[in-house]
Structure formats: C-alpha cells, structure tokens
Design a protein around this motif. Structure first.
Motif: not given
Length: 511
Positions: A157-174
């Motif tokens: 989650x820490x990796x995803x939070x850091x590297x999937x945070x700056x795009x205009x298109x959203x993806x969700x994960x849990x």
C-alpha cells in the motif's frame, strides 16, 4: 479491511478507460509467461489463499496466474525446458523468474524511471494474481477487478500510495487478506460489496468445475456463459460490435448456457491446455463417447496431418433437432437451397460425416504441391485422403451427380467405408495398411490425448514441414525452440448431458 483509493501512475493505454502502468505491466508479464516464459515462473515458492478467495463470486469470467504450482509441475518444468532454451534453463535453475518478469514489464510498460524492482517491488510482491469480470447492470460496462497477492500488505500500500497518486485518471484499491484488489475508482465499492456477499471460492459451480478440471497449472480460466452472453461486446471494444454487424449477426442470438474452464500446465514432454465444458445447452443432445475403431488411428504412422470426427451423423441430427423449433424458417431456407443443388438436408450432411470420418495428409505433401504443374488442367496427385464409414452408395451418388466421382477422384469402397483421394498409390497404401498405424505411433499417442475415446481429433507432425518453415525464423531463440517441437495434437471427448472435455498439447522431441 483497509481501503485506499488513489489516482493512477503513468498512463500508457489509448482510448476508453485508462489503466495504471503497474497493472498493464502485470498483464504483459502474465501474457509473456503464458506465451513463452512459463518455466521461469515455476521456480518460485509461495502459499496462501488463491485470488478466488477475495474476488466476487457472482461473475461472468475469471482468470488466474499461479506462479507457485505443485511440486510435480515444477519438476515437469525443469524436464521440459532443459535443453530447450539455454538462457531460460539457466534462469530457471538460478531462480531468476522475478527479474525476467520485470524485464517484460519494462519492455512493454511505461515504468517510472525511479522504480527499482529489487528495492520497490520484490519485497512485497506475491506469487499469484487473478482477474474477474462481473456485470454492472443493463447497458453498463462490465466491471473488472484484479487481485494481486502480496507478502507485505503495508509495504504494498505504501508503494501504491506513492506511485499511483499523480494521475488524472483514478483507480481504486484496497487490501483484503494477503491481496490488493484493484478496480476503477467508481466501481471499487461495487466490487467490495459483491465480494462481501460471497467470494468466488464460495461459488459451488466454480469450485466443482475446478475440481473436475484437475490439477491447475500456471494459468487457469473459468466462465459462466449465461452471464457472459449478456455482455454487449461493443461495451468492451466498439470494433467487436461492428464485426458482428459485418458478419450479419442480428440482435437476437441463441441463448447460451453452461460453463467452461481451462488450465495450462506442463508435463515432462509437453505444454498442455486442458479444458472442460459443463451443461452447454447446445451440446445436450450430442452423442457421448468416441469410437475405439476410429479411422484416424488406422492411418499410416507417418501421416503428417490428420483430423477426425466420430458420430458425426448423430451430431448433425442432434443440432438439427435443437435448432429446428427456434430457427425453423432459416433451416427450411437452407433445405430448399440445398435441394436445388441436389442435396437433401440434413440427411446428406450426415452421409458426408458418417459414423467415423477422417481427413489426412501424407508426409510428402509439400514436395507434391510444389511440383504441381501450372499448365496441366488435370487434378494433381497429392497425398491427401478422406475416409468415412457411411452410406457409401449415397455418397458415391452425390459425387457422381456433382461430376467428381471416379475418373476425377480415386474412389474406393471397403466394407462400408468410402475413401477418396487424388493419388491412387497413396489412397491404396492408406487403406490397405500393412505397416505401423497412427494408433501405434508413440508421437501421436503423446500428442493426442484419449484418441480412442475422442469424438474429434487433430494432429500435426512437425518433422515433414521443418525444412520449409525453420529457415524463415530469424530469431535464434525462437528457431531453437521450434526445432524441439515434435507435434501438436488436440482431442475432444464428449461426455453426458452437454458435458465434454478437451486437451491441446504441444509436444517436444524426446531426448
């Protein structure tokens, strides 16, 4: 249950909804593993639940990649790839499957330059992944969910939070158990709610089908055809809808029910895809079982290509009966059109297929075809034969009525079996035998599973064609692998009540 919803990382897709580079890369790696890098995956070890334990149970389709199969699969991988690909064999022996997978992602995906596999991915990445497709209601796009196994949920989650945070298109994960579940941000809650109502591992049809499938290999797939049939293909890809229109496929199509499952696994000398069909509506009346005395097994052992169909006459009648009520007008039109040409449907189609039918090509087919005269109008003498155990009198009448009987083709009738070809010597040799048959051939037996029980078979011996296609393969690794290919075989075994199973094998040369 921990929930995180962030934006995607670098985008590399075109058109429609976009997907983060990490998921695209994962898909590319999975495809590469299926296509040519399967062995590299088998060296890893892992454990825990499979992706079906966290994905929704009420779905149309599911696929998983398992990089921690049974010990037997790992042993088979070592045996199969040993000597097949020296580089792959070395990486398999050294356990460098992860590095290989990441290389495929880097080649095909737009991976951020500051991401290191060894430092950022390897510490938390697990061994398994699964994808599920579920309906979202009439007129809505199907929902896709991906479950990625992780060894360290917090690190993932820490990796995803850091590297999937700056795009205009959203993806969700849990995070759920030892999996991160992904979906589009606006469908994530629907996925989570559906999984809470019941996971795929709770779906009795799924678990029963997977049990019937046997040992799951590197890749496994499952589909509920009734649910999949409700999807509009254009919702996934507009070109699919246009293709349907071009083919003249109307809005109303036959209702499809039943389920399918398949897996890709290894044996010591083959890559094998094995699949099952369950409760298929259009297969319900099909004859079960094959023919122990099938014509295909009686062909010469050096046959280059062969295909067969057993109980074809019964199959035609079953399909005719199945569709006669809902498609009476169309069948009548086909019957009338055939009658104008001197054919009686469905009876003459039953004659063509017979109780047992085979088409075969001899090993000299390429030389014979290349030696054909461009000016001689006569039928060329090619090592090709059609054989059918059928109503031979009616079959010959049909041939004569259409001007292709004796005098144009070589025609033989032997105890209720009709044989046709263009080369008298080849037809006689194939019918009279005198030597080893395909049924005696070790190569045929290894390539075509359950040939004596199969309703249909297909077989290609690679050896007669190698000198023609191998020089055209410029990639050295690909050519080396193809040199090891001995044969390709497939068989389908009909069971009861619309059930059946099939096996496709690519067999390597024996050392």
């Amino acid at each position: 249950m921990t929930s995180v919803t962030e934006t995607t990382g670098e985008d590399v897709s075109e058109g429609g909804r976009k997907t983060p580079w990490l998921l695209i890369g994962g898909g590319v790696a999975a495809a590469a593993l299926i296509g040519g890098g399967t062995a590299a995956a088998l060296i890893m070890g892992g454990g825990g639940d499979r992706p079906d334990s966290v994905l929704p149970g009420d779905i149309a389709a599911y696929a998983q990649i398992d990089l921690d199969p049974s010990a037997g699969q790992k042993v088979a991988a070592v045996r199969f790839f040993q000597g097949l690909d020296s580089e792959m064999d070395e990486r398999l022996s050294n356990g460098e499957w992860r590095e290989w997978v990441w290389e495929q992602i880097e080649k095909e995906g737009d991976v951020p330059s500051d991401v290191s596999f060894e430092e950022d991915i390897e510490p938390w990445l697990g061994d398994r992944a699964g994808v599920a497709v579920m309906g979202a209601g009439e007129g809505e796009e199907p929902v896709v969910a991906v479950a990625l196994q992780v060894k360290d949920g917090d690190a993932a989650l820490a990796f995803l939070d850091e590297h999937l945070a700056d795009s205009s298109e959203e993806v969700g994960y849990y995070l759920e158990s030892d999996y991160v579940v992904f979906s589009q941000a606006d469908t994530l809650e629907a996925v989570r709610s559906a999984a809470e109502a019941g996971t795929l591992s709770d779906n009795e049809n799924f678990t029963s089908d997977m049990e019937d499938l046997g040992e799951a290999g590197i890749v496994a797939m499952w589909a509920d055809l009734a649910q999949a049939d409700e999807f509009d293909p254009a919702a996934l890809d507009p070109s699919l809808g246009m293709a349907q229109e071009e083919l003249g496929m109307g809005a109303e199509q036959p209702e499809v029910t039943g389920r399918m499952a398949a897996t890709v696994r290894l044996t010591a000398d083959a890559i094998e895809m094995h699949g099952i069909n369950r409760d298929l509506s259009y297969m319900a009346g099909m004859p079960a079982g094959g023919n122990a005395d099938s014509l295909v097994t009686q062909l010469p052992a050096d046959t280059a290509v062969a295909m067969s169909l057993e109980n074809g006459d019964q199959m035609v009648q079953s399909l005719w009966d199945t569709y006669s009520e809902d498609y009476a007008e169309q069948l009548q039109q086909a019957t009338d059109a055939a009658a104008e040409q001197g054919f009686v449907l469905p009876d003459d189609l039953k004659v063509v297929l017979g109780q047992s039918m085979t088409l075969a090509v001899g090993p000299g087919i390429v030389d014979a075809a290349m030696g054909m005269s461009q000016t001689d109008p006569s039928v060329p003498e090619l090592p090709v034969i059609y054989r059918a155990t059928t109503d031979t009198a009616r079959a010959q009448e049909l041939l004569n009525d259409n001007g292709v009987g004796a005098g144009v083709l070589v025609v033989r009738e032997d105890d209720g079996t009709l044989s046709l070809g263009t080369d008298q010597a080849y037809v006689d040799a194939a019918v009279e035998g005198g030597g080893d048959t395909l049924g005696d051939s070790d190569l045929f037996t290894r390539a075509v599973a359950e040939a004596d029980e199969a309703q249909s078979t297909f077989f290609v011996d690679a050896a007669p064609f190698e000198e023609y296609y191998l020089p055209e393969v410029t990639d050295e690794k690909a050519r080396t692998a193809l040199e090891k290919l001995a044969a390709v075989g497939m068989s389908t075994v009909a069971e009861e009540n619309g059930d059946s199973h099939f096996t496709l094998r690519m067999v390597a040369d024996e050392e």
